[in-house]
Design a protein around this motif. Structure first.
Motif, PDB file in Angstrom:
ATOM      1  N   MET A  81       0.366  -1.158   7.893  1.00  0.00           N
ATOM      2  CA  MET A  81       0.485  -2.231   6.924  1.00  0.00           C
ATOM      3  C   MET A  81      -0.661  -2.238   5.927  1.00  0.00           C
ATOM      4  SD  MET A  81       3.330  -3.555   7.568  1.00  0.00           S
ATOM      5  CE  MET A  81       3.146  -4.835   6.356  1.00  0.00           C
ATOM      6  N   ALA A  82      -1.896  -1.912   6.362  1.00  0.00           N
ATOM      7  CA  ALA A  82      -3.035  -1.969   5.442  1.00  0.00           C
ATOM      8  C   ALA A  82      -2.872  -0.966   4.312  1.00  0.00           C
ATOM      9  CB  ALA A  82      -4.333  -1.701   6.215  1.00  0.00           C
ATOM     10  N   GLN A  83      -2.549   0.258   4.653  1.00  0.00           N
ATOM     11  CA  GLN A  83      -2.409   1.296   3.629  1.00  0.00           C
ATOM     12  C   GLN A  83      -1.207   1.033   2.735  1.00  0.00           C
ATOM     13  OE1 GLN A  83      -2.304   5.195   5.321  1.00  0.00           O
ATOM     14  NE2 GLN A  83      -2.188   6.254   3.342  1.00  0.00           N
ATOM     15  N   LEU A  84      -0.098   0.605   3.351  1.00  0.00           N
ATOM     16  CA  LEU A  84       1.115   0.332   2.564  1.00  0.00           C
ATOM     17  C   LEU A  84       0.898  -0.852   1.620  1.00  0.00           C
ATOM     18  CD1 LEU A  84       4.125   0.972   2.050  1.00  0.00           C
ATOM     19  CD2 LEU A  84       4.669  -0.638   3.882  1.00  0.00           C
ATOM     20  N   TYR A  88       1.154  -0.834  -2.480  1.00  0.00           N
ATOM     21  CA  TYR A  88       2.139  -1.743  -3.085  1.00  0.00           C
ATOM     22  C   TYR A  88       1.470  -2.637  -4.136  1.00  0.00           C
ATOM     23  CZ  TYR A  88       5.820  -5.259  -3.400  1.00  0.00           C
ATOM     24  OH  TYR A  88       6.785  -6.114  -3.853  1.00  0.00           O
ATOM     25  N   LEU A  89       0.288  -3.146  -3.826  1.00  0.00           N
ATOM     26  CA  LEU A  89      -0.408  -4.036  -4.765  1.00  0.00           C
ATOM     27  C   LEU A  89      -0.838  -3.296  -6.029  1.00  0.00           C
ATOM     28  CD1 LEU A  89      -2.572  -6.191  -2.323  1.00  0.00           C
ATOM     29  CD2 LEU A  89      -0.498  -6.875  -3.555  1.00  0.00           C
ATOM     30  N   LEU A 113       3.833  -9.155   2.817  1.00  0.00           N
ATOM     31  CA  LEU A 113       3.089  -8.064   3.436  1.00  0.00           C
ATOM     32  C   LEU A 113       1.718  -8.526   3.912  1.00  0.00           C
ATOM     33  CD1 LEU A 113       3.930  -5.123   0.974  1.00  0.00           C
ATOM     34  CD2 LEU A 113       4.931  -5.572   3.218  1.00  0.00           C
ATOM     35  N   ILE A 114       1.061  -9.337   3.079  1.00  0.00           N
ATOM     36  CA  ILE A 114      -0.257  -9.853   3.467  1.00  0.00           C
ATOM     37  C   ILE A 114      -0.141 -10.758   4.687  1.00  0.00           C
ATOM     38  CG2 ILE A 114      -2.186 -11.265   2.695  1.00  0.00           C
ATOM     39  CD1 ILE A 114      -1.646 -10.252  -0.143  1.00  0.00           C
ATOM     40  N   MET A 120      -1.022  -9.653  12.301  1.00  0.00           N
ATOM     41  CA  MET A 120      -1.378  -8.547  13.187  1.00  0.00           C
ATOM     42  C   MET A 120      -2.869  -8.568  13.527  1.00  0.00           C
ATOM     43  SD  MET A 120       0.876  -5.465  11.497  1.00  0.00           S
ATOM     44  CE  MET A 120       0.253  -4.281  12.692  1.00  0.00           C
ATOM     45  N   LEU A 121      -3.702  -9.126  12.637  1.00  0.00           N
ATOM     46  CA  LEU A 121      -5.138  -9.159  12.882  1.00  0.00           C
ATOM     47  C   LEU A 121      -5.564 -10.321  13.767  1.00  0.00           C
ATOM     48  CD1 LEU A 121      -6.455  -8.246   9.319  1.00  0.00           C
ATOM     49  CD2 LEU A 121      -6.324  -6.752  11.325  1.00  0.00           C
ATOM     50  N   LEU A 122      -4.708 -11.333  13.900  1.00  0.00           N
ATOM     51  CA  LEU A 122      -5.078 -12.482  14.717  1.00  0.00           C
ATOM     52  C   LEU A 122      -5.162 -12.089  16.185  1.00  0.00           C
ATOM     53  CD1 LEU A 122      -2.881 -15.299  13.116  1.00  0.00           C
ATOM     54  CD2 LEU A 122      -5.361 -14.988  12.904  1.00  0.00           C
TER      55      LEU A 122
END
Length: 284
Positions: A81-84, A88-89, A113-114, A120-122
């Motif tokens: 998700m981070a790279q995608l 995307y941004l 996406l954010i 996922m980071l929680l």
């Protein structure tokens, strides 16, 4: 040192050099209606979006995400998700500069996406560890797979031959022989013709009381014999009004029997035209 023969010849005089420079200036950098344009007009306005080049065109946010995933061979079931999100941004920032209305839909997906990345980071709680929690990316993966399936189906439909794109419909003109088709006689017209014959029969009837045996078969034979000698016979001419109403009635019944057995044809050239009777087969 180069030999004198290989060196470029200099202009013979200063006048020739000035003429060459003037010719270069007159050529200008463009021509307008055949005349050289030496400088740009002072009131020339070139809009900032006069020329735009789109390297990739996408149908929407899902199309862009699917493109980024397939281009970098990401596993769609385990998306980084981070790279995608960063890639995307970058694209969203580009379209925000040119088309803010178009970027609104892409910004909504960027927020999604954010959100997924933040979930996922929680850290997970102990209760969540005991019960297997759902992957925050599951809904996005489902939407991407559905979109890819629909996109492939649309591509397969587009490859099918289409009228006026891949082929044209042929048109063949077939000339048919002109055959005169006589209209069918309506029952109302036949009834009116019969009433006219009955009126004429009543005008010539005699007040003589007698008993006469009339045979339908004999009248049928007489009608066929008369039709053999001519091609068409008018309907009223087949009745002998002098014989009275009984003869006319029997003759009419004989005519109907012949038509029922398809031995004769009752035709009419057009509505309200005279009715004609002929044999159903051409005489030899």
């Amino acid at each position: 040192m180069l030999p004198e023969s290989a060196a470029e010849p200099a202009p013979a005089t200063a006048a020739e050099a000035g003429t060459a420079a003037l010719t270069a200036d007159v050529s200008g950098f463009a021509r307008l209606y055949g005349e050289p344009l030496l400088k740009l007009p002072n009131d020339l306005y070139i809009p900032p979006d006069a020329l735009e080049v789109f390297l990739d065109a996408f149908e929407g946010p899902l199309d862009l995400l699917l493109y980024l995933i397939r281009k970098q061979n990401f596993n769609i079931l385990d998306i980084p998700m981070a790279q995608l999100t960063l890639q995307y941004l970058k694209y969203v920032d580009q379209i925000r500069k040119s088309n803010l209305e178009l970027a609104a839909e892409y910004l909504l997906m960027a927020a999604m996406l954010i959100e997924i990345k933040s979930r996922m980071l929680l850290p997970q709680r102990q209760t969540d560890l005991d019960i297997e929690a759902d992957d925050p990316r599951a809904e996005l993966v489902r939407r991407l797979l559905d979109y890819e399936q629909i996109k492939l189906a649309a591509y397969d439909l587009n490859t099918l031959p289409q009228l006026d794109r891949d082929f044209v419909r042929t048109q063949i003109h077939i000339e048919q022989s002109l055959v005169t088709v006589l209209p069918d006689v309506a029952a109302v017209d036949l009834q009116q013709a019969w009433l006219d014959v009955m009126k004429r029969a009543r005008l010539t009837q005699h007040h003589k009381i007698s008993r006469e045996e009339l045979s339908v078969r004999e009248h049928m034979t007489g009608i066929l014999r008369r039709l053999q000698s001519t091609r068409f016979v008018e309907f009223a001419d087949l009745f002998d009004v002098a014989g009275g109403v009984p003869v006319v009635v029997v003759n009419f019944v004989a005519l109907l029997e012949l038509a029922k057995e398809t031995l004769i044809e009752i035709t009419q050239a057009e509505p309200f035209a005279p009715i004609y009777v002929r044999l159903a087969y051409a005489p030899a």
